[in-house]
Design a protein around this motif. Structure first.
Motif, PDB file in Angstrom:
ATOM      1  N   UNK A 199      48.109  49.220  78.634  1.00 56.63           N
ATOM      2  CA  UNK A 199      48.865  49.179  77.386  1.00 56.63           C
ATOM      3  C   UNK A 199      48.053  49.606  76.169  1.00 56.63           C
ATOM      4  N   UNK A 200      46.736  49.328  76.140  1.00 55.01           N
ATOM      5  CA  UNK A 200      46.013  49.501  74.875  1.00 55.01           C
ATOM      6  C   UNK A 200      44.763  50.375  74.922  1.00 55.01           C
ATOM      7  N   UNK A 201      44.252  50.682  76.099  1.00 59.69           N
ATOM      8  CA  UNK A 201      42.999  51.440  76.175  1.00 59.69           C
ATOM      9  C   UNK A 201      43.300  52.942  76.118  1.00 59.69           C
ATOM     10  N   UNK A 202      42.633  53.675  75.213  1.00 58.44           N
ATOM     11  CA  UNK A 202      42.917  55.106  75.040  1.00 58.44           C
ATOM     12  C   UNK A 202      42.326  55.976  76.166  1.00 58.44           C
ATOM     13  N   UNK A 203      43.006  55.911  77.310  1.00 58.56           N
ATOM     14  CA  UNK A 203      42.681  56.745  78.465  1.00 58.56           C
ATOM     15  C   UNK A 203      43.982  57.406  78.895  1.00 58.56           C
ATOM     16  N   UNK A 204      43.941  58.732  79.072  1.00 58.39           N
ATOM     17  CA  UNK A 204      45.141  59.498  79.370  1.00 58.39           C
ATOM     18  C   UNK A 204      45.039  60.136  80.744  1.00 58.39           C
TER      19      UNK A 204
END
Length: 146
Positions: A117-122
């Motif tokens: 939900x919150x960690x900037x990994x794409x």
């Protein structure tokens, strides 16, 4: 005591488990997220992950603190892989140790849901015909809900 890592290397579940092992704990719960070979009827060849690493690690540490605020946890390890992740290999491994199983089981579930939900990994899926699609986690906090 908490270990967070974003790496291009293959993740060892044994090493991750060792990071949280303790003689004072009777439970280690582990979540392993792997690349599957299909999505929505399409053949998946591999996943490719990108991350804003400093912010990803910061958010992962915040999740560790949230876990500690909610449960009696001894150690936490979260390792997320970036770059190319072939089918059947781990994209993420989360391990949590605690004196009793209930806390570690609940904490590891919370951890993966919150990471997504919150960690900037794409994540980008690469399909059998070499087409691709960037995938958005349904839990993603920045997901457009309109």
């Amino acid at each position: 005591m908490d270990h967070v890592e974003v790496t291009e290397d293959r993740i060892s579940t044994d090493n991750t488990t060792r990071l949280v092992s303790s003689p004072s704990c009777g439970a280690i719960s582990v979540f392993i997220g792997t690349t599957r070979d299909n999505f929505d009827g399409k053949k998946v060849l591999r996943l490719e992950y990108e991350a804003y690493v400093p912010m990803a690690k910061k958010k992962m540490m915040e999740i560790c603190q949230q876990i500690r605020d909610k449960w009696n946890i001894h150690r936490i390890a979260m390792i997320h892989r970036i770059g190319v992740v072939p089918v059947e290999e781990a994209s993420i491994v989360i391990a949590v140790s605690s004196p009793h199983r209930k806390e570690s089981l609940e904490a590891v579930g919370y951890a993966i849901d919150t990471v997504k939900a919150v960690v900037p990994i794409w994540k980008k899926e690469i399909y059998g015909d070499e087409s691709s699609a960037w995938k958005e986690n349904k839990e993603c906090a920045w997901k457009d809900t309109s």
